[in-house]
Scaffold this motif. Structure first.
Motif, short mmCIF file in Angstrom:
data_model
loop_
_atom_site.label_atom_id
_atom_site.label_comp_id
_atom_site.label_asym_id
_atom_site.label_seq_id
_atom_site.Cartn_x
_atom_site.Cartn_y
_atom_site.Cartn_z
N ALA A 25 -54.55 -85.00 49.03
CA ALA A 25 -55.29 -86.18 49.51
C ALA A 25 -55.83 -87.05 48.38
O ALA A 25 -56.29 -88.16 48.62
CB ALA A 25 -56.44 -85.73 50.40
N VAL A 55 -49.73 -91.24 48.00
CA VAL A 55 -49.57 -91.33 49.46
C VAL A 55 -50.75 -90.68 50.17
O VAL A 55 -51.30 -91.23 51.14
CB VAL A 55 -48.25 -90.63 49.89
CG1 VAL A 55 -48.17 -90.51 51.40
CG2 VAL A 55 -47.04 -91.38 49.33
N HIS A 75 -57.39 -81.75 50.97
CA HIS A 75 -56.97 -80.78 49.93
C HIS A 75 -56.57 -81.49 48.64
O HIS A 75 -55.97 -82.57 48.66
CB HIS A 75 -55.77 -79.96 50.42
CG HIS A 75 -54.96 -79.41 49.29
ND1 HIS A 75 -53.85 -80.07 48.77
CD2 HIS A 75 -55.13 -78.32 48.50
CE1 HIS A 75 -53.38 -79.39 47.75
NE2 HIS A 75 -54.12 -78.33 47.57
N SER A 76 -56.92 -80.86 47.52
CA SER A 76 -56.35 -81.18 46.21
C SER A 76 -56.50 -79.92 45.37
O SER A 76 -56.96 -78.90 45.88
CB SER A 76 -57.07 -82.37 45.55
OG SER A 76 -58.39 -82.00 45.23
N ASN A 89 -48.48 -83.25 52.70
CA ASN A 89 -48.10 -84.33 51.79
C ASN A 89 -47.91 -83.88 50.34
O ASN A 89 -47.05 -84.40 49.63
CB ASN A 89 -49.19 -85.42 51.87
CG ASN A 89 -49.11 -86.40 50.74
OD1 ASN A 89 -48.20 -87.24 50.68
ND2 ASN A 89 -50.04 -86.28 49.78
N SER A 93 -38.02 -86.72 51.46
CA SER A 93 -37.60 -87.75 50.52
C SER A 93 -36.21 -88.24 50.91
O SER A 93 -35.39 -87.46 51.40
CB SER A 93 -37.56 -87.18 49.11
OG SER A 93 -36.95 -88.10 48.24
N TRP A 108 -39.55 -95.10 48.02
CA TRP A 108 -39.79 -94.93 46.58
C TRP A 108 -40.99 -95.79 46.18
O TRP A 108 -40.93 -97.03 46.24
CB TRP A 108 -38.53 -95.30 45.79
CG TRP A 108 -38.61 -94.94 44.33
CD1 TRP A 108 -39.55 -94.14 43.75
CD2 TRP A 108 -37.75 -95.38 43.30
NE1 TRP A 108 -39.30 -94.03 42.40
CE2 TRP A 108 -38.21 -94.79 42.10
CE3 TRP A 108 -36.63 -96.21 43.26
CZ2 TRP A 108 -37.58 -95.01 40.87
CZ3 TRP A 108 -36.00 -96.43 42.04
CH2 TRP A 108 -36.48 -95.83 40.86
N LEU A 109 -42.07 -95.12 45.82
CA LEU A 109 -43.36 -95.79 45.63
C LEU A 109 -43.89 -95.63 44.22
O LEU A 109 -43.67 -94.58 43.58
CB LEU A 109 -44.40 -95.17 46.58
CG LEU A 109 -44.04 -95.07 48.05
CD1 LEU A 109 -45.10 -94.26 48.80
CD2 LEU A 109 -43.90 -96.45 48.66
N THR A 168 -46.28 -94.29 42.35
CA THR A 168 -47.35 -93.29 42.29
C THR A 168 -47.11 -92.46 41.03
O THR A 168 -46.11 -92.68 40.33
CB THR A 168 -47.30 -92.35 43.50
OG1 THR A 168 -46.06 -91.62 43.44
CG2 THR A 168 -47.37 -93.09 44.83
N GLY A 184 -43.74 -90.96 41.85
CA GLY A 184 -42.64 -91.92 41.96
C GLY A 184 -42.37 -92.68 40.66
O GLY A 184 -41.25 -93.14 40.43
N1 LIG Z 1 -43.75 -91.48 45.39
C1 LIG Z 1 -42.51 -91.55 45.82
O1 LIG Z 1 -41.72 -92.42 45.43
C2 LIG Z 1 -42.03 -90.56 46.84
C3 LIG Z 1 -40.74 -90.71 47.37
C4 LIG Z 1 -40.28 -89.82 48.33
C5 LIG Z 1 -41.11 -88.79 48.75
N2 LIG Z 1 -42.37 -88.65 48.22
C6 LIG Z 1 -43.20 -87.55 48.70
O2 LIG Z 1 -44.47 -88.06 49.10
C7 LIG Z 1 -45.48 -87.06 48.88
C8 LIG Z 1 -46.63 -87.65 48.06
O3 LIG Z 1 -46.11 -88.09 46.83
P1 LIG Z 1 -46.98 -88.97 45.83
O4 LIG Z 1 -46.04 -89.89 45.19
O5 LIG Z 1 -48.17 -89.50 46.53
O6 LIG Z 1 -47.44 -87.86 44.75
P2 LIG Z 1 -48.62 -87.90 43.68
O7 LIG Z 1 -49.19 -89.26 43.56
O8 LIG Z 1 -48.08 -87.23 42.47
O9 LIG Z 1 -49.75 -86.98 44.34
C9 LIG Z 1 -49.48 -85.61 44.51
C10 LIG Z 1 -50.59 -84.95 45.28
O10 LIG Z 1 -50.23 -83.56 45.44
C11 LIG Z 1 -51.20 -82.74 44.81
N3 LIG Z 1 -50.55 -81.71 44.01
C12 LIG Z 1 -49.78 -81.92 42.90
N4 LIG Z 1 -49.35 -80.75 42.40
C13 LIG Z 1 -49.85 -79.78 43.21
C14 LIG Z 1 -49.78 -78.36 43.20
N5 LIG Z 1 -49.10 -77.69 42.26
N6 LIG Z 1 -50.43 -77.67 44.17
C15 LIG Z 1 -51.15 -78.33 45.12
N7 LIG Z 1 -51.25 -79.67 45.17
C16 LIG Z 1 -50.62 -80.38 44.24
C17 LIG Z 1 -52.03 -83.65 43.92
O11 LIG Z 1 -53.37 -83.14 43.86
P3 LIG Z 1 -54.25 -83.10 42.49
O12 LIG Z 1 -55.26 -84.20 42.61
O13 LIG Z 1 -54.89 -81.78 42.48
O14 LIG Z 1 -53.31 -83.31 41.33
C18 LIG Z 1 -51.94 -84.99 44.60
O15 LIG Z 1 -52.95 -85.13 45.57
C19 LIG Z 1 -44.76 -85.88 48.21
O16 LIG Z 1 -44.42 -84.94 49.19
C20 LIG Z 1 -43.51 -86.51 47.64
O17 LIG Z 1 -42.46 -85.60 47.48
C21 LIG Z 1 -42.85 -89.51 47.30
#
Ligand SMILES: NC(=O)c1ccc[n+]([C@@H]2O[C@H](COP(=O)([O-])OP(=O)(O)OC[C@H]3O[C@@H](n4cnc5c(N)ncnc54)[C@H](OP(=O)(O)O)[C@@H]3O)[C@@H](O)[C@H]2O)c1
Length: 229
Positions: free
Chosen positions: A14, A18, A36-37, A90, A144, A187-188, A190, A193
């Protein structure tokens, strides 16, 4: 559209990207939130913001590479809530990018599968029986649209395995009041991403809530958030 005010949500990842967008959208709907984080400090500002608005919000920590922490997270969320109504799976990690497509290490698969596949499935298996008993539940598993990228195969395969779980569970949820579906956010830009992604993270809304708010009772569907942007 479904009224989810007062429903208990467990939202993983969270703190950023995303998950942070989805947390805000669920707060706007009046849900009780369990955020959760890996470290409570990462969600502290969200808690302050949501509590100032009179919302019920809890935070939990868990490192998903440690299966015991995943189980403890699910059990603690159930204890706090008395029953999770909405599970938003997520959190995930990206795998290292390998220009040489023949060298992915076995350990990269193991880590990706534990965090991206085993952890969310574990949480599903902990909350689904209670949802089915109460005849209400919404589960969203983040997937994804990644394809034709063997350079990231550990990540891609872990998401494909999660898809398989959702598709094969769907018939078992028919007529239970519980739905479980997949969301591809697009594809975002973040942390996961990267800065070269074409879409702003905000574009995940309103699509990210579509599989939560759906009332047709169907499971095993693939939603693309960018279709609603
Ligand atoms: N961004 C894209 O382009 C994209 C594309 C397709 C699918 N997705 C999917 O969308 C979802 C969110 O992606 P996002 O881009 O928002 O990712 P993000 O910005 O990297 O955020 C990841 C989140 O997951 C937590 N996390 C990371 N490593 C972890 C671990 N080892 N154990 C438990 N929690 C963990 C992080 O918490 P902390 O604060 O503790 O680090 C953070 O809240 C994912 O399932 C990803 O595969 C993303």
């Amino acid at each position: 559209m479904l009224d989810i005010a007062g429903k208990w949500v467990l939202l993983t990842g969270a703190s950023r990207g995303v998950g942070r967008q989805v947390a805000g959208a669920l707060a706007d709907k009046g849900c009780h939130l369990i955020l959760h984080s890996r470290n409570r400090e990462h969600t502290a500002d969200l808690v302050a913001e949501f509590q100032a608005r009179g919302l019920t919000v809890h935070t939990l920590e868990a490192e998903f590479s440690d299966q015991e922490q995943v189980i403890a997270l699910g059990k603690e969320a159930l204890r706090i809530s008395g029953g999770i109504d909405i599970l938003y799976n997520n959190a995930a990690i990206m795998a290292p990018f390998h220009e040489d497509i023949f060298i992915t290490e076995a350990g990269e698969y193991a880590l990706s599968f534990q965090v991206n596949t085993v952890a969310p499935i574990t949480l599903c298996n902990l909350v689904l029986p209670g949802m089915m008993q109460r005849k209400f539940g919404r589960v969203v598993n983040l997937t994804s649209g990644i394809k034709d990228q063997p350079q990231l195969m550990a990540y891609a395969a872990s998401k494909a395995a999660l898809d398989k779980y959702v598709y094969d569970m769907a018939p078992h949820l028919k007529d239970t009041g519980v739905t479980m579906n997949l969301l591809d956010p697009g594809w975002l830009r973040t942390d996961l991403g990267g800065p070269q992604a074409p879409n702003a993270v905000e574009s995940v809304l309103p699509g990210a809530l579509v599989p939560v708010l759906l009332e047709d009772g169907s499971s095993g569907k693939f939603f693309a958030a960018q279709d609603y942007a």
